[in-house]
Design an enzyme around this catalytic site. Structure first.
Site, mmCIF file in Angstrom:
data_model
loop_
_atom_site.group_PDB
_atom_site.id
_atom_site.type_symbol
_atom_site.label_atom_id
_atom_site.label_comp_id
_atom_site.label_asym_id
_atom_site.label_seq_id
_atom_site.Cartn_x
_atom_site.Cartn_y
_atom_site.Cartn_z
ATOM 1 N N LYS A 198 -44.847 25.643 38.345
ATOM 2 C CA LYS A 198 -45.083 26.797 39.215
ATOM 3 C C LYS A 198 -45.615 27.948 38.340
ATOM 4 O O LYS A 198 -44.885 28.580 37.597
ATOM 5 C CB LYS A 198 -43.800 27.234 39.926
ATOM 6 C CG LYS A 198 -44.046 28.356 40.916
ATOM 7 C CD LYS A 198 -43.151 29.549 40.584
ATOM 8 C CE LYS A 198 -43.504 30.791 41.332
ATOM 9 N NZ LYS A 198 -44.746 31.452 40.911
ATOM 10 N N GLU B 173 -38.126 31.672 27.579
ATOM 11 C CA GLU B 173 -38.950 32.494 26.671
ATOM 12 C C GLU B 173 -39.155 33.821 27.373
ATOM 13 O O GLU B 173 -39.894 33.893 28.362
ATOM 14 C CB GLU B 173 -40.308 31.822 26.409
ATOM 15 C CG GLU B 173 -40.224 30.529 25.624
ATOM 16 C CD GLU B 173 -39.974 30.747 24.142
ATOM 17 O OE1 GLU B 173 -39.959 31.913 23.693
ATOM 18 O OE2 GLU B 173 -39.776 29.755 23.435
ATOM 19 N N CYS C 152 -45.958 38.860 24.917
ATOM 20 C CA CYS C 152 -44.524 39.003 24.675
ATOM 21 C C CYS C 152 -44.263 39.486 23.259
ATOM 22 O O CYS C 152 -43.281 40.158 22.996
ATOM 23 C CB CYS C 152 -43.828 37.676 24.932
ATOM 24 S SG CYS C 152 -44.559 36.313 24.024
ATOM 25 N N GLU D 121 -39.550 46.968 27.625
ATOM 26 C CA GLU D 121 -40.838 46.292 27.467
ATOM 27 C C GLU D 121 -41.830 46.864 28.476
ATOM 28 O O GLU D 121 -41.598 46.802 29.680
ATOM 29 C CB GLU D 121 -40.668 44.789 27.694
ATOM 30 C CG GLU D 121 -41.931 44.024 27.409
ATOM 31 C CD GLU D 121 -41.800 42.553 27.761
ATOM 32 O OE1 GLU D 121 -41.304 42.247 28.860
ATOM 33 O OE2 GLU D 121 -42.217 41.714 26.950
HETATM 34 P P1 NDP Z 1 -41.797 37.377 35.762
HETATM 35 O O1 NDP Z 1 -40.444 37.238 35.218
HETATM 36 O O2 NDP Z 1 -42.058 38.367 36.808
HETATM 37 O O3 NDP Z 1 -42.307 35.972 36.347
HETATM 38 C C1 NDP Z 1 -42.302 34.785 35.581
HETATM 39 C C2 NDP Z 1 -42.383 33.600 36.517
HETATM 40 O O4 NDP Z 1 -41.161 33.483 37.243
HETATM 41 C C3 NDP Z 1 -43.489 33.709 37.566
HETATM 42 O O5 NDP Z 1 -44.061 32.445 37.788
HETATM 43 C C4 NDP Z 1 -42.698 34.175 38.773
HETATM 44 O O6 NDP Z 1 -43.331 33.922 39.990
HETATM 45 C C5 NDP Z 1 -41.446 33.348 38.618
HETATM 46 N N1 NDP Z 1 -40.312 33.794 39.419
HETATM 47 C C6 NDP Z 1 -40.101 35.008 39.973
HETATM 48 N N2 NDP Z 1 -38.919 35.014 40.637
HETATM 49 C C7 NDP Z 1 -38.383 33.781 40.491
HETATM 50 C C8 NDP Z 1 -37.182 33.161 40.947
HETATM 51 N N3 NDP Z 1 -36.297 33.810 41.682
HETATM 52 N N4 NDP Z 1 -36.955 31.884 40.614
HETATM 53 C C9 NDP Z 1 -37.837 31.208 39.856
HETATM 54 N N5 NDP Z 1 -38.993 31.729 39.416
HETATM 55 C C10 NDP Z 1 -39.262 33.006 39.722
HETATM 56 O O7 NDP Z 1 -42.741 37.615 34.489
HETATM 57 P P2 NDP Z 1 -44.274 37.996 34.464
HETATM 58 O O8 NDP Z 1 -45.055 36.935 35.145
HETATM 59 O O9 NDP Z 1 -44.435 39.404 34.894
HETATM 60 O O10 NDP Z 1 -44.613 37.862 32.904
HETATM 61 C C11 NDP Z 1 -44.410 38.857 31.977
HETATM 62 C C12 NDP Z 1 -43.143 38.596 31.186
HETATM 63 O O11 NDP Z 1 -43.219 37.341 30.536
HETATM 64 C C13 NDP Z 1 -42.944 39.624 30.087
HETATM 65 O O12 NDP Z 1 -41.589 40.026 30.086
HETATM 66 C C14 NDP Z 1 -43.252 38.841 28.824
HETATM 67 O O13 NDP Z 1 -42.604 39.326 27.673
HETATM 68 C C15 NDP Z 1 -42.781 37.474 29.190
HETATM 69 N N6 NDP Z 1 -43.421 36.493 28.313
HETATM 70 C C16 NDP Z 1 -42.658 35.891 27.335
HETATM 71 C C17 NDP Z 1 -43.247 35.010 26.439
HETATM 72 C C18 NDP Z 1 -42.432 34.332 25.388
HETATM 73 O O14 NDP Z 1 -42.885 33.302 24.897
HETATM 74 N N7 NDP Z 1 -41.269 34.829 25.013
HETATM 75 C C19 NDP Z 1 -44.676 34.709 26.495
HETATM 76 C C20 NDP Z 1 -45.361 35.370 27.573
HETATM 77 C C21 NDP Z 1 -44.750 36.238 28.432
HETATM 78 P P3 NDP Z 1 -44.155 35.103 40.722
HETATM 79 O O15 NDP Z 1 -45.206 35.534 39.780
HETATM 80 O O16 NDP Z 1 -44.682 34.442 41.913
HETATM 81 O O17 NDP Z 1 -43.155 36.195 41.021
#
Ligand code: NDP
Length: 490
Positions: A173, A248, A282, A383
């Site tokens: 997803k 992550e 990130c 962040e």
């Molecule tokens: P989010 O936490 O908003 O979303 C991440 C994923 O989770 C999306 O696919 C989202 O779907 C999904 N999601 C949302 N709600 C749920 C739920 N209740 N149950 C299961 N899945 C859910 O993050 P962002 O997409 O905004 O990404 C940015 C973040 O990712 C930053 O904090 C960044 O630091 C982190 N990141 C970390 C990395 C690492 O390796 N440590 C690398 C890259 C990014 P939807 O978009 O449809 O809401």
């Protein structure tokens, strides 16, 4: 507008509803993404479960799985230009950056293809007579892969490749904000020869698709990249059915500059660390810790490099800073600029929407630097995930370590010095998963990556990562010719 389908059990599936994805440079919708439901999630997980236990995949040996992964890597290379331009349109990534990334991504699949048949169990020494005790590493089960929007293919590759190498099946997803490249990649799965149901892709919203996926009783493991808050929610949901997780999550990484460093290199490293990908990584080095003796000089140096950054159309190969990937994130960054203002942060550069002619109607933020910051300010603790840097002075090594570690996060840190003793000392004291010395943002599929503290659980990349998709079974085989007294533990 370009229109996409889900991938369930090897077939493209049309959802009844869809939603628009916006091109952040044009500021207009360009693609229709299927809005999956809990029923689609269920169908995808059931297909993955069948493929795991009944289909041809369950009979493949590790060498055969490796061959399919290698083929997928080849296909990724063949289709790299389509994938790169899709990401640019959908997500505002720079074409130059995506081309580089996609020339590298196949290596992730080749690496785990090679590793697949090198996972060995052990024959263990036994303290019991007539017993042979050995271990096997078996696939953990159906894996839910959930990714963030900032680097969809990269985040997917480092989960998909080890999961498939381990023999798992998956349901992916991607983020609602950047699903197109994952859906493009889904069209390569069948071409690579994966049996139906081994890889499924469902797109849509977190609560409608993500939650049912994480909660599904036939999912055994969740591999997640995203924000701290969603990560906690996913962890809670997964805990209800005791699923395994790797998370992550976010970061607020420090880049620490000492007076003995090569300051020109350090300034370039700092700018690349926080402004590359418009700060939407990130590992963004969003806190710059500078020794007080060089505070003014080094701040000016960084400002001058950042002020010269070329902004504009992400399709132009000489653009260095593209738009913010989506409107929601754009608004979030602007809110932080307001917070900085009301907290009295000293603005050195930027601090507003970019209105340069080359930015058109795109969602651009000027590279922004706050000088003489304090580590307790919100812009230093939370962040932002945008091109925003806060400079914090320090007086000695121990204070630099204390400030660097005074963060809920622990993803990465950069250290700029020519003192070998200091390099070793700092690398041991920093509470982070990655330390870069005289460089920043170096990552590889060969090297473990992950976070301390609120930056996550588990590691991706490297040999270690495949064990997150395996579980160990201990097998006891008796070679005794007669059964000893059954009422005494062996
Ligand atoms: P989010 O936490 O908003 O979303 C991440 C994923 O989770 C999306 O696919 C989202 O779907 C999904 N999601 C949302 N709600 C749920 C739920 N209740 N149950 C299961 N899945 C859910 O993050 P962002 O997409 O905004 O990404 C940015 C973040 O990712 C930053 O904090 C960044 O630091 C982190 N990141 C970390 C990395 C690492 O390796 N440590 C690398 C890259 C990014 P939807 O978009 O449809 O809401």
């Amino acid at each position: 507008m370009k229109s996409y389908s889900l991938l369930i059990d090897g077939a493209p599936v049309t959802a009844q509803a869809s939603f628009e994805s916006e091109d952040p440079f044009q500021g207009k919708p360009w693609a229709l993404i299927p809005r999956a439901t809990a029923q689609h999630v269920d169908a995808a997980v059931e297909a993955a479960y069948r493929a795991l236990h009944q289909g041809p995949w369950s009979g493949f040996n590790a060498t055969q799985r490796g061959a399919l992964l290698r083929r997928l890597g080849d296909l990724l290379a063949e289709h790299s230009e389509t994938l790169a331009s899709t990401e640019v349109r959908d997500n505002g990534k720079l074409l130059s950056d995506m081309r580089k990334q996609l020339s590298y991504e196949p290596q992730v699949f080749y690496y785990y293809a090679g590793l697949a048949d090198k996972i060995e169990g052990s024959l263990l020494p036994s303290d019991k007579a007539d017993i042979l005790n050995f271990t096997r590493h078996e696939p953990v089960g159906v894996v839910a892969i959930i990714t963030a929007w900032n680097a969809p293919i990269n985040l997917l590759a480092k989960k998909l490749a080890p999961a498939l190498a381990a023999g798992c099946t998956v349901v992916v997803k991607p983020s609602e904000h950047a699903s197109a490249s994952t859906l493009e990649l889904a069209t390569l799965i069948e071409k690579a020869g994966f049996p139906n149901g081994v890889v499924n892709v469902v797109t849509g919203f977190g609560d409608e698709v993500g939650s049912p996926l994480v909660s599904h009783s036939k999912v055994s493991k969740v591999a997640f990249t995203g924000s701290e808050n969603t990560g906690k929610r996913v962890y809670e949901l997964a805990a209800r059915s005791l699923k395994k997780v790797t998370l992550e999550l976010g970061g607020k990484s420090p880049n620490i500059v000492f007076p003995d460093a090569n300051l020109e290199n350090a300034a370039n490293g700092v700018v690349a660390g926080v402004f590359a990908a418009s700060g939407q990584t990130c590992i963004a080095g969003a806190r710059l810790l500078v020794h007080r003796s060089i505070l003014e000089e080094f701040s000016e140096r960084v400002k001058s490099v950042a002020a010269g950054v070329r902004m504009g159309n992400p399709m132009d190969l000489d653009t260095e800073l593209g738009p913010i990937a989506n409107r929601q994130q754009f608004e979030k960054i602007r809110q932080y600029l307001d917070i900085a203002r009301s907290d009295g942060a000293e603005l050195l550069l930027g601090g507003k929407r970019a209105e340069r002619p080359e930015c058109g109607d795109g969602l651009f933020i000027e590279p922004t630097i706050y000088a003489r910051g304090d580590n307790q300010m919100r812009i230093a603790r939370e962040e932002i995930f945008g091109p925003v840097l806060v400079i914090i002075p320090f007086d000695d090594d121990e204070q630099a370590i204390a400030i660097a570690n005074d963060s809920p996060y622990g993803l990465a840190a950069g250290v700029w010095t020519n003192d070998m003793r200091r390099m070793v000392h700092m690398s041991g004291k920093l509470q982070v998963g990655t330390v870069w010395i005289n460089t920043y943002r170096a990552v590889s599929f060969m090297s473990p990556f992950g976070g301390y503290k609120a930056s996550g659980i588990g590691r991706e990349n490297g040999r270690e990562a495949i064990y997150a998709y395996l579980q160990t079974k201990s097998v006891w085989l008796s070679t005794a010719t007669n059964v000893p007294n059954p009422f005494i533990m062996r």
